[in-house]
Write a protein that holds these residues in place. Structure first.
Motif, PDB file in Angstrom:
ATOM      1  N   ASN A   1       0.934  -1.186  -0.010  1.00 48.88           N
ATOM      2  CA  ASN A   1       0.043  -0.001   0.135  1.00 48.88           C
ATOM      3  C   ASN A   1       0.893   1.327  -0.075  1.00 48.88           C
ATOM      4  OD1 ASN A   1      -2.206  -1.620  -0.261  1.00 48.88           O
ATOM      5  ND2 ASN A   1      -2.515  -1.670   1.932  1.00 48.88           N
ATOM      6  N   THR A   2       0.994   2.049   0.877  1.00 46.14           N
ATOM      7  CA  THR A   2       1.726   3.196   1.001  1.00 46.14           C
ATOM      8  C   THR A   2       2.971   2.946   1.935  1.00 46.14           C
ATOM      9  OG1 THR A   2       0.496   3.994   3.064  1.00 46.14           O
ATOM     10  CG2 THR A   2      -0.200   4.652   0.865  1.00 46.14           C
ATOM     11  N   THR A   3       3.506   1.943   2.175  1.00 46.55           N
ATOM     12  CA  THR A   3       4.694   1.782   3.274  1.00 46.55           C
ATOM     13  C   THR A   3       5.585   0.900   2.385  1.00 46.55           C
ATOM     14  OG1 THR A   3       3.833  -0.234   4.426  1.00 46.55           O
ATOM     15  CG2 THR A   3       3.395   1.744   5.228  1.00 46.55           C
ATOM     16  N   THR A   4       6.935   1.150   2.634  1.00 45.38           N
ATOM     17  CA  THR A   4       7.931   0.388   1.812  1.00 45.38           C
ATOM     18  C   THR A   4       9.000  -0.133   3.253  1.00 45.38           C
ATOM     19  OG1 THR A   4       9.546   2.314   1.570  1.00 45.38           O
ATOM     20  CG2 THR A   4       8.043   1.620  -0.315  1.00 45.38           C
ATOM     21  N   SER A   5       9.668  -1.290   2.858  1.00 41.89           N
ATOM     22  CA  SER A   5      10.627  -1.564   3.925  1.00 41.89           C
ATOM     23  C   SER A   5      11.609  -2.381   3.001  1.00 41.89           C
ATOM     24  CB  SER A   5      10.113  -2.722   4.716  1.00 41.89           C
ATOM     25  OG  SER A   5       9.559  -3.698   4.052  1.00 41.89           O
ATOM     26  N   ALA A   6      12.868  -2.611   3.494  1.00 40.58           N
ATOM     27  CA  ALA A   6      14.009  -3.367   2.863  1.00 40.58           C
ATOM     28  C   ALA A   6      14.720  -4.133   3.756  1.00 40.58           C
ATOM     29  CB  ALA A   6      14.779  -2.067   2.245  1.00 40.58           C
ATOM     30  N   GLY A   7      15.461  -4.950   3.224  1.00 37.83           N
ATOM     31  CA  GLY A   7      16.352  -5.933   4.293  1.00 37.83           C
ATOM     32  C   GLY A   7      17.260  -6.871   3.585  1.00 37.83           C
ATOM     33  N   ASN A   8      18.059  -7.557   4.043  1.00 38.69           N
ATOM     34  CA  ASN A   8      18.821  -8.713   3.523  1.00 38.69           C
ATOM     35  C   ASN A   8      19.075  -9.651   4.571  1.00 38.69           C
ATOM     36  OD1 ASN A   8      20.948  -7.801   5.256  1.00 38.69           O
ATOM     37  ND2 ASN A   8      21.597  -6.489   3.822  1.00 38.69           N
ATOM     38  N   ALA A   9      19.304 -11.162   4.025  1.00 41.87           N
ATOM     39  CA  ALA A   9      19.494 -12.153   4.634  1.00 41.87           C
ATOM     40  C   ALA A   9      20.174 -13.302   3.836  1.00 41.87           C
ATOM     41  CB  ALA A   9      17.961 -12.721   5.203  1.00 41.87           C
ATOM     42  N   THR A  10      20.657 -13.930   4.895  1.00 41.27           N
ATOM     43  CA  THR A  10      21.093 -15.253   4.243  1.00 41.27           C
ATOM     44  C   THR A  10      20.272 -16.443   4.764  1.00 41.27           C
ATOM     45  OG1 THR A  10      22.679 -15.531   5.911  1.00 41.27           O
ATOM     46  CG2 THR A  10      23.548 -14.422   3.934  1.00 41.27           C
ATOM     47  N   GLY A  11      20.628 -17.815   4.153  1.00 43.75           N
ATOM     48  CA  GLY A  11      19.726 -18.794   4.924  1.00 43.75           C
ATOM     49  C   GLY A  11      20.254 -19.996   4.035  1.00 43.75           C
ATOM     50  N   THR A  12      19.522 -21.209   4.577  1.00 42.46           N
ATOM     51  CA  THR A  12      19.687 -22.347   3.977  1.00 42.46           C
ATOM     52  C   THR A  12      18.781 -22.769   2.598  1.00 42.46           C
ATOM     53  OG1 THR A  12      18.072 -23.267   5.319  1.00 42.46           O
ATOM     54  CG2 THR A  12      20.562 -23.428   6.067  1.00 42.46           C
ATOM     55  N   GLU A  13      18.092 -21.659   2.249  1.00 43.00           N
ATOM     56  CA  GLU A  13      17.290 -21.559   1.272  1.00 43.00           C
ATOM     57  C   GLU A  13      17.099 -20.418   0.795  1.00 43.00           C
ATOM     58  OE1 GLU A  13      14.221 -23.863   3.255  1.00 43.00           O
ATOM     59  OE2 GLU A  13      13.721 -22.148   4.252  1.00 43.00           O
ATOM     60  N   TYR A  14      16.428 -20.127  -0.631  1.00 44.27           N
ATOM     61  CA  TYR A  14      16.414 -18.668  -1.296  1.00 44.27           C
ATOM     62  C   TYR A  14      14.807 -18.453  -0.965  1.00 44.27           C
ATOM     63  CZ  TYR A  14      15.909 -14.983  -4.138  1.00 44.27           C
ATOM     64  OH  TYR A  14      15.659 -13.643  -5.118  1.00 44.27           O
ATOM     65  N   ARG A  15      14.183 -17.587   0.146  1.00 46.39           N
ATOM     66  CA  ARG A  15      13.028 -17.385   0.366  1.00 46.39           C
ATOM     67  C   ARG A  15      12.456 -16.115  -0.528  1.00 46.39           C
ATOM     68  NH1 ARG A  15      14.113 -17.906   6.796  1.00 46.39           N
ATOM     69  NH2 ARG A  15      14.895 -20.034   6.856  1.00 46.39           N
ATOM     70  N   VAL A  16      11.144 -16.312  -0.758  1.00 38.28           N
ATOM     71  CA  VAL A  16      10.289 -15.421  -1.405  1.00 38.28           C
ATOM     72  C   VAL A  16       9.095 -15.136  -0.399  1.00 38.28           C
ATOM     73  CG1 VAL A  16       9.058 -14.627  -3.309  1.00 38.28           C
ATOM     74  CG2 VAL A  16      11.113 -15.930  -3.716  1.00 38.28           C
ATOM     75  N   TRP A  17       8.909 -13.844  -0.119  1.00 40.17           N
ATOM     76  CA  TRP A  17       8.226 -13.540   1.157  1.00 40.17           C
ATOM     77  C   TRP A  17       6.780 -13.397   0.611  1.00 40.17           C
ATOM     78  CZ3 TRP A  17      10.641 -14.578   5.594  1.00 40.17           C
ATOM     79  CH2 TRP A  17      12.079 -14.704   5.402  1.00 40.17           C
TER      80      TRP A  17
END
Length: 182
Positions: A82-98
Motif C-alpha cells: 500500500n503506502t509503506t515500503t521496507s527493505a532488508g537482507n538475509a542469508t539462509g539454507t534456502e532462497y526465500r520469497v516472502w
C-alpha cells in the motif's frame, strides 16, 4: 486459467529463445514441488508461478537448488505494501520469497511471481538470482523485489520448492520452468 507468466511469455516462445522445460500443476496439497533433471542447454532459467499455501496465513516460498541446504543463499529485499515500503537482507539454507497468501486470504487469492536464475549451468561462477512477487487481497496490494545469489559453482539441475512452517503448496498452484537461449 493461465498464470501471468504464461500470457507474457507466449510472445517470446515464437522467437525460440524462451522454451518451456516443464510445468507442475498441483492437484492436491503437497510439498515439495520439484523440477529435476534440468538440462544444461540454456543460458538462464525463469520459473514463473501462481501460488497459494495450504496454511491459513501469509507464508514464504523456499527454493533449494540441487538439494543444497547449507547457508549458500543470500538476498536483498525491497517490499511495497500500500503506502509503506521496507527493505532488508538475509542469508539462509534456502532462497526465500516472502508473503504469499494462504487460504485465510480467500480460496481464490494467489500470488504471482517469477524467479530468474542467471548462468545456471556455468560451473565457473556463483548463480545470480532475481525475483518479483506480488499479491492483492482485502483491498491491499503487496509487491516484493529481491536480488541475491546461490553461492555455488555447481550447475543447477534440480529445483525444490516448499513452504515455510511445514505447510503445503495448495491445490491449483502452478509452476512453469522456462529455459532462455540467447
Amino acid at each position: 486459467m493461465p498464470i501471468l507468466g504464461t500470457i507474457a511469455s507466449s510472445r517470446l516462445v515464437s522467437t525460440g529463445k524462451f522454451e518451456s522445460i516443464a510445468t507442475q500443476t498441483v492437484s492436491s496439497a503437497t510439498t515439495p514441488v520439484e523440477f529435476t533433471s534440468i538440462p544444461s542447454t540454456y543460458l538462464h532459467l525463469c520459473l514463473i508461478w501462481r501460488f497459494q499455501t495450504a496454511g491459513t496465513s501469509l507464508n514464504y516460498l523456499a527454493f533449494r537448488f540441487n538439494d543444497i541446504s547449507t547457508s549458500s543463499y543470500a538476498w536483498g529485499t525491497l517490499n511495497g505494501q500500500n503506502t509503506t515500503t521496507s527493505a532488508g537482507n538475509a542469508t539462509g539454507t534456502e532462497y526465500r520469497v516472502w508473503d504469499n497468501p494462504g487460504t485465510g486470504a480467500g480460496t481464490d487469492v494467489f500470488s504471482s511471481g517469477h524467479l530468474w536464475i542467471y548462468n545456471y549451468a556455468n560451473t565457473s561462477i556463483t548463480k545470480p538470482l532475481l525475483t518479483r512477487n506480488g499479491v492483492s487481497y482485502s483491498g491491499q496490494g503487496q509487491s516484493w523485489t529481491q536480488d541475491g545469489f546461490f553461492d555455488s559453482t555447481n550447475a543447477i539441475d534440480k529445483i525444490s520448492i516448499r513452504v515455510e512452517s511445514g505447510n503445503n503448496v495448495n491445490t491449483d498452484s502452478v509452476f512453469e520452468l522456462y529455459g532462455i537461449k540467447v
